[in-house]
Design a protein around this motif. Structure first.
Motif, PDB file in Angstrom:
ATOM      1  N   LEU A 192      19.780  57.156  -5.950  1.00 32.89           N
ATOM      2  CA  LEU A 192      18.554  57.532  -6.657  1.00 32.89           C
ATOM      3  C   LEU A 192      17.659  56.296  -6.820  1.00 32.89           C
ATOM      4  O   LEU A 192      18.132  55.163  -6.735  1.00 32.89           O
ATOM      5  CB  LEU A 192      18.903  58.121  -8.025  1.00 32.89           C
ATOM      6  CG  LEU A 192      19.773  59.378  -8.018  1.00 32.89           C
ATOM      7  CD1 LEU A 192      20.131  59.773  -9.452  1.00 32.89           C
ATOM      8  CD2 LEU A 192      19.098  60.521  -7.292  1.00 32.89           C
TER       9      LEU A 192
ATOM     10  N   THR B   6      15.360  55.073 -12.113  1.00 30.68           N
ATOM     11  CA  THR B   6      15.901  56.291 -12.734  1.00 30.68           C
ATOM     12  C   THR B   6      16.710  55.957 -13.970  1.00 30.68           C
ATOM     13  O   THR B   6      17.640  55.141 -13.922  1.00 30.68           O
ATOM     14  CB  THR B   6      16.789  57.055 -11.734  1.00 30.68           C
ATOM     15  OG1 THR B   6      16.040  57.341 -10.553  1.00 30.68           O
ATOM     16  CG2 THR B   6      17.290  58.355 -12.352  1.00 30.68           C
TER      17      THR B   6
ATOM     18  N   TYR C 292      19.760  65.770 -11.918  1.00 30.05           N
ATOM     19  CA  TYR C 292      18.686  64.837 -11.611  1.00 30.05           C
ATOM     20  C   TYR C 292      17.331  65.504 -11.752  1.00 30.05           C
ATOM     21  O   TYR C 292      17.026  66.485 -11.067  1.00 30.05           O
ATOM     22  CB  TYR C 292      18.861  64.298 -10.196  1.00 30.05           C
ATOM     23  CG  TYR C 292      17.751  63.388  -9.730  1.00 30.05           C
ATOM     24  CD1 TYR C 292      17.291  62.342 -10.515  1.00 30.05           C
ATOM     25  CD2 TYR C 292      17.160  63.575  -8.477  1.00 30.05           C
ATOM     26  CE1 TYR C 292      16.267  61.506 -10.086  1.00 30.05           C
ATOM     27  CE2 TYR C 292      16.139  62.739  -8.032  1.00 30.05           C
ATOM     28  CZ  TYR C 292      15.701  61.711  -8.844  1.00 30.05           C
ATOM     29  OH  TYR C 292      14.692  60.882  -8.414  1.00 30.05           O
TER      30      TYR C 292
ATOM     31  N   ASP D 195      12.191  61.062 -13.782  1.00 32.53           N
ATOM     32  CA  ASP D 195      12.928  59.832 -13.466  1.00 32.53           C
ATOM     33  C   ASP D 195      14.165  59.671 -14.337  1.00 32.53           C
ATOM     34  O   ASP D 195      14.410  58.596 -14.913  1.00 32.53           O
ATOM     35  CB  ASP D 195      12.030  58.597 -13.633  1.00 32.53           C
ATOM     36  CG  ASP D 195      10.964  58.494 -12.565  1.00 32.53           C
ATOM     37  OD1 ASP D 195      11.233  58.866 -11.411  1.00 32.53           O
ATOM     38  OD2 ASP D 195       9.845  58.042 -12.891  1.00 32.53           O
TER      39      ASP D 195
ATOM     40  N   LYS E 101      13.804  64.692 -11.042  1.00 31.99           N
ATOM     41  CA  LYS E 101      13.009  63.736 -10.262  1.00 31.99           C
ATOM     42  C   LYS E 101      11.692  63.403 -10.936  1.00 31.99           C
ATOM     43  O   LYS E 101      11.303  62.221 -11.027  1.00 31.99           O
ATOM     44  CB  LYS E 101      12.757  64.295  -8.858  1.00 31.99           C
ATOM     45  CG  LYS E 101      12.005  63.354  -7.933  1.00 31.99           C
ATOM     46  CD  LYS E 101      11.859  63.951  -6.547  1.00 31.99           C
ATOM     47  CE  LYS E 101      11.119  62.999  -5.613  1.00 31.99           C
ATOM     48  NZ  LYS E 101      10.995  63.568  -4.232  1.00 31.99           N
TER      49      LYS E 101
ATOM     50  N   THR F  51      19.806  52.214 -16.533  1.00 29.50           N
ATOM     51  CA  THR F  51      19.057  52.612 -15.342  1.00 29.50           C
ATOM     52  C   THR F  51      19.917  52.382 -14.114  1.00 29.50           C
ATOM     53  O   THR F  51      20.874  51.591 -14.133  1.00 29.50           O
ATOM     54  CB  THR F  51      17.745  51.806 -15.177  1.00 29.50           C
ATOM     55  OG1 THR F  51      18.064  50.438 -14.910  1.00 29.50           O
ATOM     56  CG2 THR F  51      16.866  51.910 -16.405  1.00 29.50           C
TER      57      THR F  51
END
Length: 211
Positions: free
Chosen positions: A182, A186, A140, A145, A142, A197
């Motif tokens: 999340l 994302t 991930y 995204d 961040k 997404t």
């Protein structure tokens, strides 16, 4: 950060190349066709820093040794699948009778547990998302995204769990507890098929309804 999806091999496994402003890059799941992948990297003038494997099934590891040797970079994998790389019986190439046995040398770095990892100027979180396989991980980013999800979550589907070490209930728990937690915006970069997404999968993925 930019990313490119490069389908490789007979199963069109998605390899991802994530690139920063310095043209450094991380390579995820180089499954086959090392010349195609290296040609893309060289054409773009990129500097690879590492290969990171979401898991060790044969269609995700076929070009590992070629790529790491060509660019002199390390390979990362979760400890639960560290022994799978050189073993066709574990990585599935023996089971699927694909015409050749896939073997790779042991990884240079073994990932144990969930953690924040930095490679060069790339900073990301390792999420343990088993179920498709025991050592499946998602990465991930961040700030960008996006999450590189391997074969855990697909657009409108989820990973198969009928292979050795697979567990359907465990996969659903991984998806709900780690991935669907999340932010909805994302982007999910899956091991096969189109990018999606988190929000789209929460709304419309039929495999996740009623969990």
């Amino acid at each position: 950060m930019e990313w490119n999806q490069i389908p490789l091999g007979p199963l069109q496994t998605n390899c991802y190349v994530l690139t920063n402003e310095k043209k450094e890059c991380l390579i995820f799941d180089p499954g086959e066709e090392s010349r195609k992948l290296s040609g893309f990297i060289e054409q773009k003038g990129l500097k690879p820093l590492a290969v990171i494997l979401t898991h060790a099934h044969f269609d995700h590891i076929g070009a590992v040794d070629d790529i790491r040797d060509l660019f002199s970079i390390p390979v990362y994998i979760h400890d639960k699948e560290a022994v799978w790389l050189p073993d066709p019986a574990l990585n599935g190439s023996h089971l699927f009778k694909i015409g050749k046995l896939i073997k790779a040398r042991p990884a240079d770095h073994i990932i144990t547990g969930e953690q924040e990892l930095s490679i060069g100027e790339f900073n990301f979180a390792i999420l343990e998302t088993p179920g498709h396989s025991p050592g499946s991980i998602s990465l991930y980013f961040k700030e960008a995204d996006l999450v590189v999800a391997g074969d855990a979550l697909f657009s409108g589907s989820i990973g198969r769990t009928d292979l050795p070490g697979g567990n359907h209930q465990q996969l659903l728990e991984s998806i709900h507890n780690k991935l669907l937690a999340l932010p909805e915006e994302t982007k999910v970069l899956p091991g096969h098929g189109p990018v999606t997404t988190i929000g789209q999968e929460m709304d419309s993925n039929p495999f996740l309804n009623g969990f």
